[in-house]
Design an enzyme around this catalytic site. Structure first.
Site, short mmCIF file in Angstrom:
data_model
loop_
_atom_site.label_atom_id
_atom_site.label_comp_id
_atom_site.label_asym_id
_atom_site.label_seq_id
_atom_site.Cartn_x
_atom_site.Cartn_y
_atom_site.Cartn_z
N PRO A 102 -21.29 50.82 -19.08
CA PRO A 102 -22.19 51.05 -20.21
C PRO A 102 -22.63 49.75 -20.87
CG PRO A 102 -19.96 51.82 -20.71
CD PRO A 102 -19.98 51.44 -19.26
N GLY A 106 -18.94 46.56 -25.11
CA GLY A 106 -17.68 45.81 -25.06
C GLY A 106 -17.01 45.82 -23.71
N GLY A 108 -18.33 44.30 -20.91
CA GLY A 108 -18.74 43.17 -20.08
C GLY A 108 -19.88 43.47 -19.11
N SER A 109 -20.73 44.42 -19.48
CA SER A 109 -21.80 44.82 -18.57
C SER A 109 -22.72 43.65 -18.20
CB SER A 109 -22.57 45.98 -19.22
OG SER A 109 -23.93 45.83 -19.09
N ALA A 111 -22.13 40.41 -18.17
CA ALA A 111 -21.45 39.44 -17.30
C ALA A 111 -21.32 40.00 -15.88
CB ALA A 111 -20.06 39.11 -17.86
N ALA A 112 -21.01 41.28 -15.77
CA ALA A 112 -20.82 41.87 -14.44
C ALA A 112 -22.14 41.90 -13.67
CB ALA A 112 -20.24 43.28 -14.57
N ASP A 155 -15.40 36.65 -20.74
CA ASP A 155 -16.03 37.74 -19.98
C ASP A 155 -16.38 37.30 -18.56
OD1 ASP A 155 -15.92 39.21 -22.28
OD2 ASP A 155 -17.99 39.92 -22.17
O1 PMV Z 1 -18.44 42.66 -26.42
P1 PMV Z 1 -18.01 41.93 -25.23
O2 PMV Z 1 -17.34 42.75 -24.22
O3 PMV Z 1 -19.06 41.11 -24.64
O4 PMV Z 1 -16.82 40.95 -25.70
C1 PMV Z 1 -17.07 39.78 -26.37
C2 PMV Z 1 -15.78 39.10 -26.68
C3 PMV Z 1 -15.88 38.19 -27.90
O5 PMV Z 1 -14.59 37.60 -28.05
C4 PMV Z 1 -16.21 38.97 -29.15
C5 PMV Z 1 -16.92 37.11 -27.70
C6 PMV Z 1 -16.54 36.05 -26.68
O6 PMV Z 1 -17.44 35.33 -26.26
O7 PMV Z 1 -15.37 35.91 -26.31
#
Ligand code: PMV
Length: 320
Positions: A102, A106, A108-109, A111-112, A155
């Protein structure tokens, strides 16, 4: 003359942050793990159209790579690989991307998807040197800057290495330690259904840190301390302790103002249903939360409670 692979396919997993989100941006340690059953997949196939197309059916996208703006994350991933490979013109290919992860939740979509494109294109170009975890992570980090502004690097690292990692942002080189768990950790991951921008949440924390540096430094320190203790508990197979520390971490994330009524509601519901611990995961303000459960029976109970509390999607992942 480069020998191109006619069809190349690569994928990268979703991820969860077990401990230390946000504080990790400020150099405190954090723990993250891949969620291998949900993935982003990229395929690169030869195209007879004399063009390079980037196609993402889930996002309703079908574009010529050269027409996309500089800040387009998918295009950036492709150009980065072409640049490192020394190509100024893209090859005649169609890069197709699908994702089960999704968006803005949160997991990591972004990055993946980037990591999958980078791997598939590097494979197409016959460049194994660009497919190492380190290289994929480094290039994905460059793409993450578009999504995040000041990403910590956690991520891209976890989706590229696809292993649970202990991570500390530091220079000149981040500390990345893949680790094994002593006793399996069973997580229920539940989605609030609220989409939230990581860039906005990270920016808000930055503003508050600038306004109240001592208060926020203390919050980050506490999160870092929790991650340290959690690492020992994971190493010792002390699952109950890990759960308790997750709930403690959530309280500090609330103080950072990155939780939300929907996240708090799911965390409370999981704890009331008997979960060993629960917290938001990722940037917060929406997206997913995690609950740690001891066994299948507890998993069922907690999942039902999360559903009743309004979770829009629930999955289970076991770290072992
Ligand atoms: O929301 P996500 O899954 O992209 O997680 C970000 C994690 C943070 O610590 C909030 C930001 C980061 O760059 O580490």
């Amino acid at each position: 003359m480069i020998e191109f692979n006619p069809v190349s396919e690569a994928s990268a997993p979703g991820k969860i942050i077990l401990f230390g989100e946000h504080a990790v941006v400020y150099g405190r340690p954090a723990i993250a793990a891949p969620v291998s059953q949900i993935r982003a997949i990229a395929t690169v196939t030869h195209s007879s159209s004399n063009n390079c197309y980037l196609v993402a059916p889930d996002l309703n996208r079908h574009d010529r790579l050269q027409d996309l703006p500089d800040d387009d994350a998918l295009a950036r991933a492709a150009w980065l690989v072409l640049g490192v490979a020394g190509l100024t013109q893209p090859p005649d290919v169609t890069i197709r991307v699908r994702s089960q992860i999704p968006i803005a939740s949160g997991m990591g979509s972004g990055a993946a998807i980037a990591a999958a494109i980078i791997r598939a294109l590097a494979q197409h170009l016959n460049r194994p040197d660009l497919q190492t975890n380190e290289q994929v992570s480094a290039l994905t980090y460059e793409v993450e800057k578009i999504h995040h502004g000041t990403p910590s690097g956690i991520d891209n690292t976890v989706v590229a290495y696809e292993q649970p990692i202990w991570f500390v942002r530091q220079s000149p080189k981040n500390l990345i330690e893949p680790f094994k768990v002593a006793a399996p950790l069973r997580f229920v991951v539940a989605d609030t259904g609220v989409r939230s921008s990581t860039k906005v949440a990270v920016g808000d924390v930055r503003r508050q840190y600038n306004q109240q540096p001592a208060k926020f430094a203390r919050i980050f320190d506490e999160c870092g301390r929790i991650a340290q203790v959690a690492r020992q508990a994971i190493k010792a197979g002390n699952v109950e302790k890990v759960g308790q520390l997750m709930t403690d971490n959530h309280a500090w994330l609330q103080k950072m103002t990155v939780s939300s009524p929907e996240l708090d509601k799911l965390v409370d519901a999981a704890l009331q249903a008997g979960a060993l611990g629960a917290k938001l995961s990722g940037a917060g303000r929406g997206g997913n939360m995690l609950a740690l459960v001891a066994d299948e029976a507890m998993e069922r109970q907690v999942s039902t409670a999360l559903q009743q509390a309004g979770a829009t999607n629930i999955l289970t992942t076991i770290l072992k």
